[in-house]
Design a protein around this motif. Structure first.
Motif, PDB file in Angstrom:
ATOM      1  N   ALA A   8       0.849  -1.190   0.000  1.00  0.00           N
ATOM      2  CA  ALA A   8       0.000   0.000   0.000  1.00  0.00           C
ATOM      3  C   ALA A   8       0.886   1.242   0.000  1.00  0.00           C
ATOM      4  O   ALA A   8       2.120   1.141  -0.049  1.00  0.00           O
ATOM      5  CB  ALA A   8      -0.930  -0.020   1.206  1.00  0.00           C
ATOM      6  N   ARG A   9       0.288   2.410   0.089  1.00  0.00           N
ATOM      7  CA  ARG A   9       1.033   3.676  -0.065  1.00  0.00           C
ATOM      8  C   ARG A   9       2.219   3.761   0.901  1.00  0.00           C
ATOM      9  O   ARG A   9       2.116   3.401   2.066  1.00  0.00           O
ATOM     10  CB  ARG A   9       0.102   4.859   0.182  1.00  0.00           C
ATOM     11  N   THR A  10       3.313   4.257   0.388  1.00  0.00           N
ATOM     12  CA  THR A  10       4.566   4.510   1.113  1.00  0.00           C
ATOM     13  C   THR A  10       5.003   3.355   2.019  1.00  0.00           C
ATOM     14  O   THR A  10       5.674   3.559   3.019  1.00  0.00           O
ATOM     15  CB  THR A  10       4.517   5.817   1.954  1.00  0.00           C
ATOM     16  N   SER A  11       4.611   2.165   1.677  1.00  0.00           N
ATOM     17  CA  SER A  11       5.128   1.019   2.432  1.00  0.00           C
ATOM     18  C   SER A  11       6.462   0.600   1.818  1.00  0.00           C
ATOM     19  O   SER A  11       6.831   1.067   0.739  1.00  0.00           O
ATOM     20  CB  SER A  11       4.129  -0.134   2.416  1.00  0.00           C
ATOM     21  N   ASN A  12       7.165  -0.266   2.522  1.00  0.00           N
ATOM     22  CA  ASN A  12       8.522  -0.607   2.109  1.00  0.00           C
ATOM     23  C   ASN A  12       8.769  -2.105   2.294  1.00  0.00           C
ATOM     24  O   ASN A  12       8.626  -2.639   3.385  1.00  0.00           O
ATOM     25  CB  ASN A  12       9.502   0.217   2.963  1.00  0.00           C
ATOM     26  N   TYR A  13       9.119  -2.765   1.201  1.00  0.00           N
ATOM     27  CA  TYR A  13       9.340  -4.212   1.223  1.00  0.00           C
ATOM     28  C   TYR A  13      10.774  -4.504   0.777  1.00  0.00           C
ATOM     29  O   TYR A  13      11.189  -4.091  -0.301  1.00  0.00           O
ATOM     30  CB  TYR A  13       8.338  -4.881   0.283  1.00  0.00           C
ATOM     31  N   ALA A  73       1.924   0.273  -4.769  1.00  0.00           N
ATOM     32  CA  ALA A  73       1.011   1.423  -4.751  1.00  0.00           C
ATOM     33  C   ALA A  73       1.829   2.714  -4.748  1.00  0.00           C
ATOM     34  O   ALA A  73       3.057   2.696  -4.831  1.00  0.00           O
ATOM     35  CB  ALA A  73       0.092   1.351  -3.543  1.00  0.00           C
ATOM     36  N   GLU A  74       1.161   3.847  -4.611  1.00  0.00           N
ATOM     37  CA  GLU A  74       1.835   5.145  -4.728  1.00  0.00           C
ATOM     38  C   GLU A  74       2.920   5.315  -3.660  1.00  0.00           C
ATOM     39  O   GLU A  74       2.701   5.078  -2.478  1.00  0.00           O
ATOM     40  CB  GLU A  74       0.814   6.276  -4.588  1.00  0.00           C
ATOM     41  N   GLY A  75       4.100   5.717  -4.101  1.00  0.00           N
ATOM     42  CA  GLY A  75       5.192   6.008  -3.178  1.00  0.00           C
ATOM     43  C   GLY A  75       5.750   4.782  -2.464  1.00  0.00           C
ATOM     44  O   GLY A  75       6.525   4.912  -1.521  1.00  0.00           O
ATOM     45  N   ALA A  76       5.376   3.602  -2.905  1.00  0.00           N
ATOM     46  CA  ALA A  76       5.890   2.391  -2.260  1.00  0.00           C
ATOM     47  C   ALA A  76       7.319   2.125  -2.735  1.00  0.00           C
ATOM     48  O   ALA A  76       7.707   2.532  -3.835  1.00  0.00           O
ATOM     49  CB  ALA A  76       4.998   1.202  -2.580  1.00  0.00           C
TER      50      ALA A  76
END
Lengths: 269, 431
Positions: B246-251, B272-275
């Motif tokens: 999802a938005r701005t998450s980091n994997y 998603a956006e900014g991810a």
């Protein structure tokens, strides 16, 4: 330094070697005794670098004639690692980078490998750490260099210092320094030379392969040899280097060949 | 390339035969999900070299063997699996041949995270399970879903950072058994967690692991995913992993493939956006192993950042396959994506098929990709030999260094050291 009655460390007789079928060394003779510092000078393409690689056992060069003895032992029969264990050390003109391997890990592995082969004790990581830090002081190297990957991101001067550090650890009988001065600024040249001078003693010998006289202001040779077209064509004392600096290489080569001087703009092998 | 063996429906039927043994779950949604999957298995076929996604990956060997679901669970003792322990992981879920082994597991109740067996999963489970790893066109994901029973469920609540990694250990102990490991990780918004997915074996004969993992990151969640495939030498390992950001998450993920006769890992990442994601991999194989990694990073929204470095070290007559697709959809402006595939071939018989694939439908993006394939550099080998190392030791060190670049990215010290040791041993044994 020349010591009376010192032992012969390196004896090269009539050495011929070629790479990909092209003959580069054409009957080279050289005798180096313990305690001595020899400089091999010569124009690009004269075979200086080839000679250092042949001594270290690079597989790309085929020896076609002649002999090389290290303390009386036939060096040409040995693979590069056994030459290193027997006491040959080559400081590379372009040391390679090994990303992913810490310098400390690399230095300890090479040190312990060579120690074991010489029948001496290995050092564990803690003992080695103390030992290497002491040696690093010789070269004014920061302990940070131990944690970085081997030569990765090192400046030209840092790489050369790392080469001399390895020489300090492996304690060779014969050290060959291939264009160690190339790419060094004055400070780095001073530090590297001081390191080499401290390591030189009456039991080992140094062969400096260099294009320029500059290095020889810092490491003073007992003998200066001029190489041309795969042979040593002139030998003298340290003053020969100054003469070469003033007059260039052409006069030596021309006399030897008895022909017109050739253009000295070939790329080094 | 070996001839394509036509795969008959009977193979899937024989695998599905064991499904009847699975008792209906008290959870209605789970029964519905399984039934949908069983239906898809009936329609789909096992892929062959004629399928674009499998054109370099010959799994006919798998379809020639017969596997059955677990009949009798083996009762392992703690001492049997001690060598697989990861010191840093306070929570460890152990699955033996796909079956949850509570006596070998340890759940740190103070971590703030909900960890349980899927069978005990609640509403969160129903909302996500099988929704991310699509099985309508993927026969192996469908099979896994048809057999859905045990599995790891991890829910990291909002704004909770889990200090120690969670270790999922899947152990194969019996020959000819097909197991269907399953994992669902839900990282709620602002949470952070490190997950280790670890496949090991206590036997050397043929078996089949068919795993599915779903990882769901809510807004601003952070997940570190370390995947270690060290199956037995005759094992077959096919895994599908779907990650939804999802938005701005980091994997951040590092996957290491060392084992199995044939392995295939499909990783699908939805951005998603900014991810942001970093997806790194290492396959180190030898003899007659085949290791295939297929990844797809799908930038559907703007301002996504993805990084991928995939390395293969291939010895013997092994065969590595890498297909890395980066999709940048029309709306995904300002996507920043870098992908690199690097391969080291140790022998003349080793083989790699690598295909970085970039599909861009947006016009304001920064994307690079590249692939290199090579052998050890003889100048580098000579340098190390001139320092006293034997030719073999020199080659080992350079090979190790090539792999260490990926292993170094694993944020768990003891696991990193374990794997570095494995790489050293494995490179030493094949040179």
């Amino acid at each position: 330094m020349i010591y009376p009655g010192s032992k012969t460390i390196l004896e090269v007789r009539g050495l011929c070697a070629s790479v990909s079928g092209t003959e580069i060394l054409k009957g080279l003779d050289l005798t180096v005794k313990s305690g001595e510092v020899h400089a091999i000078m010569g124009p690009n393409g004269s075979g200086k670098s080839t000679f250092s690689k042949v001594l270290a056992g690079h597989s790309a060069y085929q020896v076609t004639a002649g002999s090389v003895l290290l303390e009386g032992k036939n060096l040409l029969d040995l693979p590069p690692e056994e030459r290193a264990r027997a006491g040959v050390f080559l400081a590379f003109q372009y040391p390679i980078e090994i990303p992913g391997v810490a310098n400390s890990q690399f230095l300890r592995l090479t040190y312990n490998t060579v120690q074991t082969q010489r029948g001496k004790e290995e050092l564990d990581p803690l003992e080695f750490d103390d030992f290497v830090r002491e040696k690093m002081k010789l070269l004014e190297m920061s302990p940070d260099f131990l944690d970085r990957s081997v030569n990765e991101g090192f400046s030209g001067g840092e790489k050369k210092r790392n080469e001399i550090l390895q020489m300090a650890l492996l304690e060779p009988r014969l050290a060959i320094l291939d264009e160690t001065d190339s790419g060094l600024d004055i400070d780095a040249l001073r530090i590297v030379s001081q390191g080499v001078n401290k390591l030189a003693n009456k039991d080992n010998a140094m062969v400096l392969v260099t294009h320029y006289q500059r290095l020889l202001n810092y490491i003073v040779p007992d003998f200066v040899h001029v190489m041309d077209d795969g042979r040593i064509v002139k030998t003298g004392g340290k003053e020969l280097a100054l003469e070469l600096e003033a007059r260039g290489y052409d006069w030596v080569g021309a006399k030897h060949r008895g022909a017109a001087p050739k253009v000295v703009a070939k790329v080094a092998a | 390339m070996s001839a394509v063996t036509p795969v008959t429906a009977t193979y899937l039927e024989s695998l599905l035969a064991g499904q009847a043994q699975l008792a209906a779950s008290p959870l209605a949604w789970l029964n519905t999900l399984r039934a949908a999957a069983v239906e898809r298995v009936g329609v789909l076929t096992v892929p062959t070299l004629r399928d674009e996604d499998w054109r370099f990956t010959d799994i006919s060997l798998l379809t020639k063997m017969s596997f059955h679901p677990l009949r009798t669970a083996i009762n392992l003792q703690a001492a049997d699996i001690e060598r697989f322990h990861i010191a840093e992981a306070a929570t460890r879920l152990v699955f033996v041949d796909g079956v949850f082994a509570p006596q070998l597991s340890n759940i740190d109740i103070n971590s703030g995270v909900l960890v349980s067996n899927l069978a005990a999963g609640g509403a969160a489970c129903a909302a996500h399970l099988g929704r991310h790893a699509e099985f309508h066109n993927n026969v192996f994901a469908a099979l896994n879903t048809a057999f859905l029973h045990d599995g790891a469920l991890i829910v990291v609540p909002r704004n909770i950072s889990v200090a120690t990694p969670i270790h999922l250990l899947f152990i194969a102990t019996q020959k000819d058994v097909a197991s269907y490991p399953r994992c669902l990780l839900l990282a709620e918004s602002g949470s952070a967690v490190t997950l280790i997915e670890d496949y090991v074996a206590l036997q050397e004969e043929a078996y089949f692991t068919n795993a599915v993992t779903e990882i769901v990151l809510a807004d601003s969640a952070r997940v570190n995913h370390v995947r270690v495939q060290r199956e037995g030498a005759q094992g077959f390992h096919i895994a599908n992993c779907a990650v939804s950001l999802a938005r701005t998450s980091n994997y951040q993920s590092v996957s290491v493939a060392l084992g199995a006769r044939i392995s295939r890992y499909n990783l699908n990442v939805q951005m998603a956006e900014g991810a942001e994601c970093a997806v790194d991999g290492l396959a180190l194989i030898s003899e007659r192993q085949l290791a295939d990694t297929h990844t797809c990073i799908d930038h559907a929204q703007p301002h996504g950042v993805s990084r991928q470095l995939h390395k293969c070290i291939v010895g013997g007559s092994a065969h590595a396959v890498f297909n890395g697709k980066i999709m940048v959809r029309q709306g995904a402006q300002h996507t920043d994506s870098q992908q690199s595939s690097r391969t080291l071939l140790l022998t003349g018989r080793a083989q790699i098929d690598t295909k970085p694939q970039l599909e861009i439908f947006a016009d304001d993006v920064k994307c690079t990709h590249g692939a290199t394939v090579g052998q050890l550099d003889s100048e580098e080998v000579f340098y190390l030999q001139s320092r006293g190392l034997s030719d073999t030791a020199a080659r080992n060190m350079l090979t190790y260094a090539f792999g260490a670049e990926i292993i170094d990215r694993i944020p768990i010290t003891s696991l990193k050291q374990q794997l570095e040791q494995t790489v050293l041993e494995q490179t030493a044994s094949q040179l």
